[in-house]
Design an enzyme around this catalytic site. Sequence first.
Site, PDB file in Angstrom:
ATOM      1  N   CYS A  42      27.621  91.161  39.467  1.00 35.42           N
ATOM      2  CA  CYS A  42      27.137  91.527  38.003  1.00 35.42           C
ATOM      3  C   CYS A  42      28.321  91.938  37.157  1.00 35.42           C
ATOM      4  O   CYS A  42      28.306  92.878  36.410  1.00 35.42           O
ATOM      5  CB  CYS A  42      25.959  92.397  38.103  1.00 35.42           C
ATOM      6  SG  CYS A  42      26.429  93.979  39.066  1.00 35.42           S
ATOM      7  N   ASP A  78      26.731  89.000  47.516  1.00 35.51           N
ATOM      8  CA  ASP A  78      26.597  89.674  46.237  1.00 35.51           C
ATOM      9  C   ASP A  78      27.297  90.997  46.035  1.00 35.51           C
ATOM     10  O   ASP A  78      26.782  92.118  46.548  1.00 35.51           O
ATOM     11  CB  ASP A  78      24.796  90.137  46.180  1.00 35.51           C
ATOM     12  CG  ASP A  78      24.536  90.718  44.840  1.00 35.51           C
ATOM     13  OD1 ASP A  78      25.228  90.794  43.714  1.00 35.51           O
ATOM     14  OD2 ASP A  78      23.350  91.476  44.736  1.00 35.51           O
ATOM     15  N   ASP A 129      24.148  95.233  55.387  1.00 35.30           N
ATOM     16  CA  ASP A 129      24.902  95.846  54.476  1.00 35.30           C
ATOM     17  C   ASP A 129      26.026  96.861  55.298  1.00 35.30           C
ATOM     18  O   ASP A 129      25.600  97.233  56.227  1.00 35.30           O
ATOM     19  CB  ASP A 129      23.677  96.641  53.678  1.00 35.30           C
ATOM     20  CG  ASP A 129      24.746  97.342  52.170  1.00 35.30           C
ATOM     21  OD1 ASP A 129      24.288  96.528  51.152  1.00 35.30           O
ATOM     22  OD2 ASP A 129      25.668  97.961  52.266  1.00 35.30           O
TER      23      ASP A 129
HETATM   24  C1  LIG Z   1      25.853  94.736  44.389  1.00 35.86           C
HETATM   25  S1  LIG Z   1      25.336  95.649  45.648  1.00 35.86           S
HETATM   26  C2  LIG Z   1      24.060  94.672  46.389  1.00 35.86           C
HETATM   27  C3  LIG Z   1      22.707  94.657  45.648  1.00 35.86           C
HETATM   28  C4  LIG Z   1      21.817  93.630  46.201  1.00 35.86           C
HETATM   29  N1  LIG Z   1      22.066  92.568  46.756  1.00 35.86           N
HETATM   30  C5  LIG Z   1      20.323  93.638  45.574  1.00 35.86           C
HETATM   31  O1  LIG Z   1      20.275  92.303  45.034  1.00 35.86           O
HETATM   32  O2  LIG Z   1      19.833  94.715  45.515  1.00 35.86           O
HETATM   33  C6  LIG Z   1      26.709  95.547  46.824  1.00 35.86           C
HETATM   34  C7  LIG Z   1      26.309  95.995  48.172  1.00 35.86           C
HETATM   35  O3  LIG Z   1      27.491  95.871  49.104  1.00 35.86           O
HETATM   36  C8  LIG Z   1      27.400  96.633  50.115  1.00 35.86           C
HETATM   37  N2  LIG Z   1      28.819  96.603  50.856  1.00 35.86           N
HETATM   38  C9  LIG Z   1      30.037  97.247  49.979  1.00 35.86           C
HETATM   39  N3  LIG Z   1      31.270  96.813  50.967  1.00 35.86           N
HETATM   40  C10 LIG Z   1      30.619  95.894  51.744  1.00 35.86           C
HETATM   41  C11 LIG Z   1      31.032  94.983  53.065  1.00 35.86           C
HETATM   42  N4  LIG Z   1      32.529  95.279  53.328  1.00 35.86           N
HETATM   43  N5  LIG Z   1      30.310  94.446  53.683  1.00 35.86           N
HETATM   44  C12 LIG Z   1      29.120  94.366  53.334  1.00 35.86           C
HETATM   45  N6  LIG Z   1      28.333  94.920  52.375  1.00 35.86           N
HETATM   46  C13 LIG Z   1      29.268  95.830  51.438  1.00 35.86           C
HETATM   47  C14 LIG Z   1      27.341  98.034  49.347  1.00 35.86           C
HETATM   48  O4  LIG Z   1      26.934  99.057  50.156  1.00 35.86           O
HETATM   49  C15 LIG Z   1      26.068  97.540  48.310  1.00 35.86           C
HETATM   50  O5  LIG Z   1      24.759  97.786  48.829  1.00 35.86           O
END
Ligand SMILES: C[S@@+](CC[C@H](N)C(=O)[O-])C[C@H]1O[C@@H](n2cnc3c(N)ncnc32)[C@H](O)[C@@H]1O
Length: 382
Positions: free
Chosen positions: A335, A282, A246
């Site tokens: 989502c 995600d 993440d």
């Molecule tokens: C929708 S949430 C993920 C939820 C998780 N997959 C779950 O099922 O509980 C999106 C995540 O993407 C991360 N994020 C944001 N920008 C990102 C990037 N450039 N690369 C990787 N992760 C990122 C955020 O910190 C956040 O935790």
Amino acid sequence: MTPAARMAAAIGVLDRVLGGLPAEQALLRWSRASRFAGSGDRAAVRDLVYDALRRRNSLAARGGSLSGRGLMIGHLRDAGLDTGAVFTGQGHAPLPLTEDELGAGHDGEVPDLPDWLLPHWRDALGERADQVARAMGQRAPVWLRVNPLRGSVTDAIDLLAAEGIEIRQDARLATALCVTSGERRVAQSRPYRDGLVELQDLSPQLACAQLPLAAGDRVLDFCAGGGGKTLAVAGRQAGLRLFAHDADPGRMRDLPLRAERAGVDVEPMQHPQGHFDLVIADVPCSGSGTWRRSPDAKWRLTPEALAALIATQAGILGRTAGLVSPGGHLAYMTCSVLDEENDLQIDAFLARHAAFSRVARYLWTPIEAGDGFFLSLLRRAA
Ligand SMILES: C[S@@+](CC[C@H](N)C(=O)[O-])C[C@H]1O[C@@H](n2cnc3c(N)ncnc32)[C@H](O)[C@@H]1O
């Protein structure tokens, strides 16, 4: 607190939210200043506030104004209840309705979406747009996912029932259980504490059930957050090698404990390198599919914030493309129900990455599943 006092409290909280304070903060501020309120009062005020935010425009129209009072007047009128019995001014009840308030309000249908978003919503959902918008105005049920690494579906159902938690199974996915009574007991229940069930909405469960998995596969959850998708795939196929990343490693702080409880091995990866058979992206999104659960976010989303999210999603897709093995898959998930974050995002990605092709595409909505949720499954040429 009496029901009328709870409503007066909700009016105060809603006025703060309408003034710009996030709903959670407004509720916290109220509950810190109201030591006399018990857990039942806090839950009731919270429900009033969240129900009002889910249907903010239509309740404001019924109640005659976009204010805490207008929303609560609209709420009572909508339920066919007598405003005069609650707005009495007695004790801690809200003041009686003014002449203006008595004459204001109408019950025509008003979309419970921000005006600027309506065309996007309609483009994405077509003839289902109004039905999905109405569904977003209702409370979301609690869904559980049975973790087969800790026991069977029958074990889970029996153990939950022993603690007064009743469920109904989804016909499409035996491990998806909808809680029909005892929702507030789940987090303290034994099957939850022992990792036999996890809280997870039906739609992401259906999405994870579509992913191609085989023993020995290297699977990278690129936006792992709390690890909901990592744990779901681990429960579907034995022998996976799971990696979690993440951009904000703090978001993964609960993952080690959750993984241990679920009996799953996950390796955190700060700088993913090499190739993976499956990469799950995600991505951060508007959350427009989850506005039943976080209705405040619906009113806080701006065109600028949506544009920034779309740019972040495109960046993540570009980065993850290089991590997929030849012949492997990229699972893009949001989502959200908006085209800009879903199909249009994938169309643009495919136009830039000739090695990838679309294998499958799903958009679930509360009409046939749980939250609004999108999955595009892409395959990299061998
Ligand atoms: C929708 S949430 C993920 C939820 C998780 N997959 C779950 O099922 O509980 C999106 C995540 O993407 C991360 N994020 C944001 N920008 C990102 C990037 N450039 N690369 C990787 N992760 C990122 C955020 O910190 C956040 O935790």
